[in-house]
Design a protein around this motif. Structure first.
Motif, PDB file in Angstrom:
ATOM      1  N   GLU A  66       0.823  -1.207   0.000  1.00  0.00           N
ATOM      2  CA  GLU A  66       0.000   0.000   0.000  1.00  0.00           C
ATOM      3  C   GLU A  66       0.858   1.258   0.000  1.00  0.00           C
ATOM      4  N   LYS A  67       1.896   1.283   0.814  1.00  0.00           N
ATOM      5  CA  LYS A  67       2.755   2.468   0.927  1.00  0.00           C
ATOM      6  C   LYS A  67       3.658   2.615  -0.292  1.00  0.00           C
ATOM      7  N   ASN A  68       4.126   1.494  -0.809  1.00  0.00           N
ATOM      8  CA  ASN A  68       4.977   1.502  -2.002  1.00  0.00           C
ATOM      9  C   ASN A  68       6.175   2.429  -1.838  1.00  0.00           C
ATOM     10  N   ASP A  69       6.676   2.511  -0.627  1.00  0.00           N
ATOM     11  CA  ASP A  69       7.833   3.346  -0.312  1.00  0.00           C
ATOM     12  C   ASP A  69       8.479   2.756   0.942  1.00  0.00           C
ATOM     13  N   PRO A  70       9.712   2.259   0.857  1.00  0.00           N
ATOM     14  CA  PRO A  70      10.311   1.560   1.995  1.00  0.00           C
ATOM     15  C   PRO A  70      10.444   2.415   3.248  1.00  0.00           C
ATOM     16  N   ASN A  71      10.793   3.695   3.072  1.00  0.00           N
ATOM     17  CA  ASN A  71      10.934   4.559   4.232  1.00  0.00           C
ATOM     18  C   ASN A  71       9.587   4.788   4.919  1.00  0.00           C
ATOM     19  N   LEU A  72       8.565   5.055   4.128  1.00  0.00           N
ATOM     20  CA  LEU A  72       7.233   5.278   4.691  1.00  0.00           C
ATOM     21  C   LEU A  72       6.693   4.012   5.335  1.00  0.00           C
ATOM     22  N   ALA A  73       6.953   2.874   4.697  1.00  0.00           N
ATOM     23  CA  ALA A  73       6.496   1.601   5.259  1.00  0.00           C
ATOM     24  C   ALA A  73       7.165   1.334   6.604  1.00  0.00           C
TER      25      ALA A  73
ATOM     26  N   THR B 217       5.867   3.708   9.254  1.00  0.00           N
ATOM     27  CA  THR B 217       4.503   3.349   9.652  1.00  0.00           C
ATOM     28  C   THR B 217       4.513   2.142  10.578  1.00  0.00           C
ATOM     29  N   LEU B 218       5.349   1.159  10.274  1.00  0.00           N
ATOM     30  CA  LEU B 218       5.470  -0.009  11.143  1.00  0.00           C
ATOM     31  C   LEU B 218       5.939   0.395  12.539  1.00  0.00           C
ATOM     32  N   ILE B 219       6.906   1.287  12.597  1.00  0.00           N
ATOM     33  CA  ILE B 219       7.416   1.745  13.893  1.00  0.00           C
ATOM     34  C   ILE B 219       6.325   2.473  14.670  1.00  0.00           C
ATOM     35  N   ASP B 220       5.577   3.337  13.988  1.00  0.00           N
ATOM     36  CA  ASP B 220       4.480   4.051  14.645  1.00  0.00           C
ATOM     37  C   ASP B 220       3.448   3.071  15.201  1.00  0.00           C
ATOM     38  N   GLN B 221       3.192   2.016  14.466  1.00  0.00           N
ATOM     39  CA  GLN B 221       2.193   1.041  14.900  1.00  0.00           C
ATOM     40  C   GLN B 221       2.674   0.226  16.095  1.00  0.00           C
ATOM     41  N   ILE B 222       3.968  -0.075  16.121  1.00  0.00           N
ATOM     42  CA  ILE B 222       4.518  -0.771  17.289  1.00  0.00           C
ATOM     43  C   ILE B 222       4.371   0.103  18.533  1.00  0.00           C
ATOM     44  N   VAL B 223       4.693   1.373  18.398  1.00  0.00           N
ATOM     45  CA  VAL B 223       4.555   2.305  19.520  1.00  0.00           C
ATOM     46  C   VAL B 223       3.101   2.365  19.988  1.00  0.00           C
ATOM     47  N   ALA B 224       2.167   2.476  19.032  1.00  0.00           N
ATOM     48  CA  ALA B 224       0.748   2.542  19.385  1.00  0.00           C
ATOM     49  C   ALA B 224       0.293   1.272  20.080  1.00  0.00           C
ATOM     50  N   GLU B 225       0.825   0.138  19.641  1.00  0.00           N
ATOM     51  CA  GLU B 225       0.459  -1.139  20.255  1.00  0.00           C
ATOM     52  C   GLU B 225       0.921  -1.220  21.702  1.00  0.00           C
TER      53      GLU B 225
ATOM     54  N   ASP C 191      15.011  -6.314   4.047  1.00  0.00           N
ATOM     55  CA  ASP C 191      14.714  -5.985   2.653  1.00  0.00           C
ATOM     56  C   ASP C 191      14.358  -4.508   2.499  1.00  0.00           C
ATOM     57  N   LEU C 192      13.594  -3.979   3.453  1.00  0.00           N
ATOM     58  CA  LEU C 192      13.243  -2.555   3.400  1.00  0.00           C
ATOM     59  C   LEU C 192      14.480  -1.684   3.577  1.00  0.00           C
ATOM     60  N   LEU C 193      15.361  -2.076   4.505  1.00  0.00           N
ATOM     61  CA  LEU C 193      16.592  -1.316   4.717  1.00  0.00           C
ATOM     62  C   LEU C 193      17.494  -1.387   3.493  1.00  0.00           C
ATOM     63  N   LYS C 194      17.516  -2.527   2.841  1.00  0.00           N
ATOM     64  CA  LYS C 194      18.319  -2.670   1.625  1.00  0.00           C
ATOM     65  C   LYS C 194      17.825  -1.717   0.541  1.00  0.00           C
ATOM     66  N   GLU C 195      16.501  -1.627   0.417  1.00  0.00           N
ATOM     67  CA  GLU C 195      15.932  -0.692  -0.564  1.00  0.00           C
ATOM     68  C   GLU C 195      16.298   0.743  -0.246  1.00  0.00           C
ATOM     69  N   LEU C 196      16.492   1.032   1.033  1.00  0.00           N
ATOM     70  CA  LEU C 196      16.843   2.396   1.454  1.00  0.00           C
ATOM     71  C   LEU C 196      18.338   2.674   1.368  1.00  0.00           C
ATOM     72  N   GLY C 197      19.114   1.665   0.990  1.00  0.00           N
ATOM     73  CA  GLY C 197      20.542   1.870   0.837  1.00  0.00           C
ATOM     74  C   GLY C 197      21.347   1.684   2.100  1.00  0.00           C
ATOM     75  N   HIS C 198      20.806   0.971   3.083  1.00  0.00           N
ATOM     76  CA  HIS C 198      21.562   0.725   4.309  1.00  0.00           C
ATOM     77  C   HIS C 198      22.781  -0.125   3.977  1.00  0.00           C
ATOM     78  N   PRO C 199      23.967   0.227   4.500  1.00  0.00           N
ATOM     79  CA  PRO C 199      25.177  -0.522   4.156  1.00  0.00           C
ATOM     80  C   PRO C 199      25.191  -1.956   4.681  1.00  0.00           C
ATOM     81  N   LEU C 200      24.494  -2.209   5.778  1.00  0.00           N
ATOM     82  CA  LEU C 200      24.429  -3.548   6.373  1.00  0.00           C
ATOM     83  C   LEU C 200      22.971  -3.861   6.717  1.00  0.00           C
ATOM     84  N   PRO C 201      22.151  -4.108   5.702  1.00  0.00           N
ATOM     85  CA  PRO C 201      20.713  -4.287   5.957  1.00  0.00           C
ATOM     86  C   PRO C 201      20.377  -5.498   6.824  1.00  0.00           C
ATOM     87  N   GLY C 202      21.177  -6.563   6.706  1.00  0.00           N
ATOM     88  CA  GLY C 202      20.924  -7.730   7.560  1.00  0.00           C
ATOM     89  C   GLY C 202      21.135  -7.415   9.023  1.00  0.00           C
TER      90      GLY C 202
END
Length: 209
Positions: free
Chosen positions: A95-102, A105-113, A155-166
């Protein structure tokens, strides 16, 4: 981690999203919904079959017809939770089609939970604590869930260019473990604030930040 939902995923019935509940017998659905509520709120081993049958408003014969034993129901309970989280997260990413936004959003939802009423920690961690044998089916599902979750974040971090996504994905999973535990056992505001600081440090290494 629901998609757009004010209710934490731990409180939602396992048939609430992404499942074809119309094809499931109503009695079977009630049993699993009851197990979902009681196992999460009170602990898996603390809830007996007689109580599950009573609060599901089914007969003993109906319970055994659909599940055969409490052990089978427990496996179904944790398996459904994994499926629900996976479907919700995958839908959010599409739905977000954007790794940073996704990710944000996941982080915001964890906080809300964590700060929501009725929060009682991570259902998967709670289940793992109750089943000490690493070969048990419940532990295998928990392990599969964690592996999938870490890979998804990586995978999301890799899309964002993180040097060590794993490594980043592993750090985010461990940070989530910490906020879930600390938010339940201690101060949820302090826990979520620290969680966001850790997330920001991980994301600071991405090209999108």
């Amino acid at each position: 981690m629901p998609i757009v939902d004010t209710h934490p995923i731990v409180q939602r019935a396992p048939w609430a999203a992404g499942t074809h509940h119309n094809s499931v017998a109503p009695a079977k659905r009630r049993i699993l919904e009851t197990a979902n509520r009681l196992f999460y709120n009170e602990g898996i081993r603390a809830v007996g079959i007689d109580r599950l049958i009573s609060e599901s408003e089914v007969t003993k014969a109906t319970f055994y017809k659909h599940y055969g034993s409490k052990d089978r129901l427990i496996v179904e309970y944790i398996s459904q939770r994994h499926s629900l989280v996976r479907e919700s997260v995958n839908e959010l990413i599409r739905e977000k089609n954007d790794p940073n936004l996704a990710l944000r959003t996941l982080i915001d939802q964890i906080v809300a939970e964590v700060v929501a009423p009725g929060f009682r920690g991570c259902a998967f961690t709670n289940a793992a604590i109750e089943f000490t044998d690493s070969r048990h089916a419940v532990r295998q599902i928990v392990s599969d869930h964690r592996e999938w979750y870490a890979e998804t974040l990586s995978d999301l971090l890799k899309e964002l260019g993180h040097p060590l996504p794993g490594d980043g994905g592993d750090e985010l999973v461990l940070a989530r473990d910490g906020v879930m535990t600390g938010g339940y056992a201690g101060d949820p505001i302090a826990a979520t604030t620290a969680f966001v600081r850790v997330v920001n440090r991980v994301l600071s290494g991405t090209a999108g930040e």
